[in-house]
Design a protein around this motif. Sequence first.
Motif, PDB file in Angstrom:
ATOM      1  N   UNK A  47       0.791  -1.233   0.000  1.00 50.42           N
ATOM      2  CA  UNK A  47       0.000   0.000   0.000  1.00 50.42           C
ATOM      3  C   UNK A  47       0.821   1.280   0.000  1.00 50.42           C
ATOM      4  N   UNK A  48       2.138   1.176  -0.048  1.00 50.76           N
ATOM      5  CA  UNK A  48       2.952   2.397   0.023  1.00 50.76           C
ATOM      6  C   UNK A  48       2.976   3.164  -1.303  1.00 50.76           C
ATOM      7  N   UNK A  49       2.755   2.484  -2.414  1.00 51.93           N
ATOM      8  CA  UNK A  49       2.768   3.190  -3.706  1.00 51.93           C
ATOM      9  C   UNK A  49       1.523   4.061  -3.830  1.00 51.93           C
ATOM     10  N   UNK A  50       1.731   5.357  -3.929  1.00 53.39           N
ATOM     11  CA  UNK A  50       0.624   6.316  -4.000  1.00 53.39           C
ATOM     12  C   UNK A  50       0.455   6.898  -5.389  1.00 53.39           C
ATOM     13  N   UNK A  51       1.546   7.049  -6.098  1.00 52.00           N
ATOM     14  CA  UNK A  51       1.465   7.661  -7.425  1.00 52.00           C
ATOM     15  C   UNK A  51       2.440   6.974  -8.367  1.00 52.00           C
ATOM     16  N   UNK A  52       1.950   6.687  -9.572  1.00 55.87           N
ATOM     17  CA  UNK A  52       2.743   6.057 -10.625  1.00 55.87           C
ATOM     18  C   UNK A  52       2.796   7.048 -11.783  1.00 55.87           C
ATOM     19  N   UNK A  53       3.991   7.515 -12.112  1.00 54.13           N
ATOM     20  CA  UNK A  53       4.160   8.576 -13.105  1.00 54.13           C
ATOM     21  C   UNK A  53       5.092   8.070 -14.200  1.00 54.13           C
ATOM     22  N   UNK A  69      -7.796   5.245  -3.896  1.00 57.41           N
ATOM     23  CA  UNK A  69      -7.609   6.457  -4.696  1.00 57.41           C
ATOM     24  C   UNK A  69      -6.242   6.509  -5.329  1.00 57.41           C
ATOM     25  N   UNK A  70      -5.942   5.543  -6.189  1.00 60.58           N
ATOM     26  CA  UNK A  70      -4.602   5.534  -6.796  1.00 60.58           C
ATOM     27  C   UNK A  70      -4.416   6.712  -7.746  1.00 60.58           C
ATOM     28  N   UNK A  71      -3.185   7.183  -7.820  1.00 60.11           N
ATOM     29  CA  UNK A  71      -2.829   8.217  -8.795  1.00 60.11           C
ATOM     30  C   UNK A  71      -1.918   7.579  -9.840  1.00 60.11           C
ATOM     31  N   UNK A  72      -2.285   7.726 -11.098  1.00 60.54           N
ATOM     32  CA  UNK A  72      -1.469   7.189 -12.188  1.00 60.54           C
ATOM     33  C   UNK A  72      -1.591   8.135 -13.369  1.00 60.54           C
ATOM     34  N   UNK A  73      -0.439   8.619 -13.810  1.00 61.88           N
ATOM     35  CA  UNK A  73      -0.435   9.573 -14.925  1.00 61.88           C
ATOM     36  C   UNK A  73       0.641   9.208 -15.945  1.00 61.88           C
ATOM     37  N   UNK A  74       0.275   9.355 -17.197  1.00 64.74           N
ATOM     38  CA  UNK A  74       1.235   9.344 -18.296  1.00 64.74           C
ATOM     39  C   UNK A  74       1.428  10.785 -18.747  1.00 64.74           C
TER      40      UNK A  74
END
Length: 297
Positions: free
Chosen positions: A169-175, A252-257
Motif C-alpha cells: 500500500x505504500x505506492x501512492x502515485x505512478x508517473x 484512490x490511486x494516482x497514475x499519470x502518463x
Amino acid sequence: AHDLLKYNDYDTIKAYSQTFDGYFTYGTSFEGRDLFGVKVGSGSKVVSVDCGIHAREWISPAYCQWFMNEVRDGQFNQYLNDVTFVIMPSINPDGYVNTWNGDRMWRKNRNTGYGACVGVDLNRNYDANHAGPGASDRPCSDTYHGPSAFSEPESKAQQDHMKQYIDDGSLKAFLTFHSYSQLIIFPYSYDYTSQAPNKAELNSVGQEMSAAIRAVHRQSYEAGQGTDLLYAAAGGSDDWAYDAMLAAGNDGPLSYTFELRDEGRYGFLLPANQIQPNCEEIDAAMHVVINYVIENK
Ligand code: 0X9
Ligand code: ZN
Ligand code: ZN
C-alpha cells in the motif's frame, strides 16, 4: 561526460545513476543490459517515476535524470522525509541503444523471438486488458502487444519490482514519461467504456498540474482520460499500475502518463536546448502531485 542539458546515452545514464546511494538493479533486458533505478528518500509514501519505455522519446529519460538530480541535490529534497522516490530513468535500454546506433525512430524493445520482425511495444505489454483495442497482433507493427501480458523481460521486471510497494500500500502515485504532444493522461485507456473510480480526483489533480505547467513557460498541456484525449490503447503501464493499486486496496490511486514536449514541430527530435525549459515546467507539475500525495494519501 554526463550533462543534464544534453541527451545522454545508456551507459552515461547508468553511470550517473550509479552515483546515487540508492542505485539498484531489478532485472536484465532482452539483450542483457541492466535494468536499473534509484531509490531516494525515507518517507512512507512511494512515488514511482519511470522514463524511456519508448526508445525514441529522448526527452523522457532526460527528464528522469533532471528529476533525480533535483531529488538528491535540489528543490525536491525537501520531500524526502515524507516520500520515497523510485526512479527508473531508462526502462527500455535495448531500444534506447538502438536509437543511438542509427535507428533514431525505434519505439519498441529489441526482442527477436517473434519471427522476422523485431520488438514488442512495451506500453502494450502490461496486464491491462492486454491485446485489447489499440494494440496490434502483428509482430511487425510498432504497437505489437507481444504473445502474452508481461512476456517481455523489461515489463515483467518492472511489475516484479513494484509489487512490494503495491502490495504493502505504500505506492501512492505512478508517473510514466513519454513524448510528444504535451498531455497529462490518466486511466483508463484500455477500452472505450471504463472510468476510473476516482476519475474526478485524477482530473482535478491533472488540471492543477496543467495550470502549474502553464505558469512556468506558458506551455499548454491538456489533462484528461486517455480515451478522451488520445485513443484506446490497451496494455499500458499506467492502467496496469492503477488497477494493481486498486486491487491491493488503495481506493484512490494516482497514475499519470505525461507526454512531454513538443506539440509536433520537432516531435521526437526535440532539440537539446528545450531540455531545460521542458524540465522546468514539468517540475511544477511534480510539486503539485507530490504535495497532493503528502497531504491526501
Ligand atoms: O500510445 C502510447 O503508448 C502513449 N503515446 S506515445 O505517443 N508516447 O506512444 C500514450 C499512452 C497512454 N496510456 C495508455 N494507452 N495506457
Ligand atoms: Zn491482439
Ligand atoms: Zn511513448
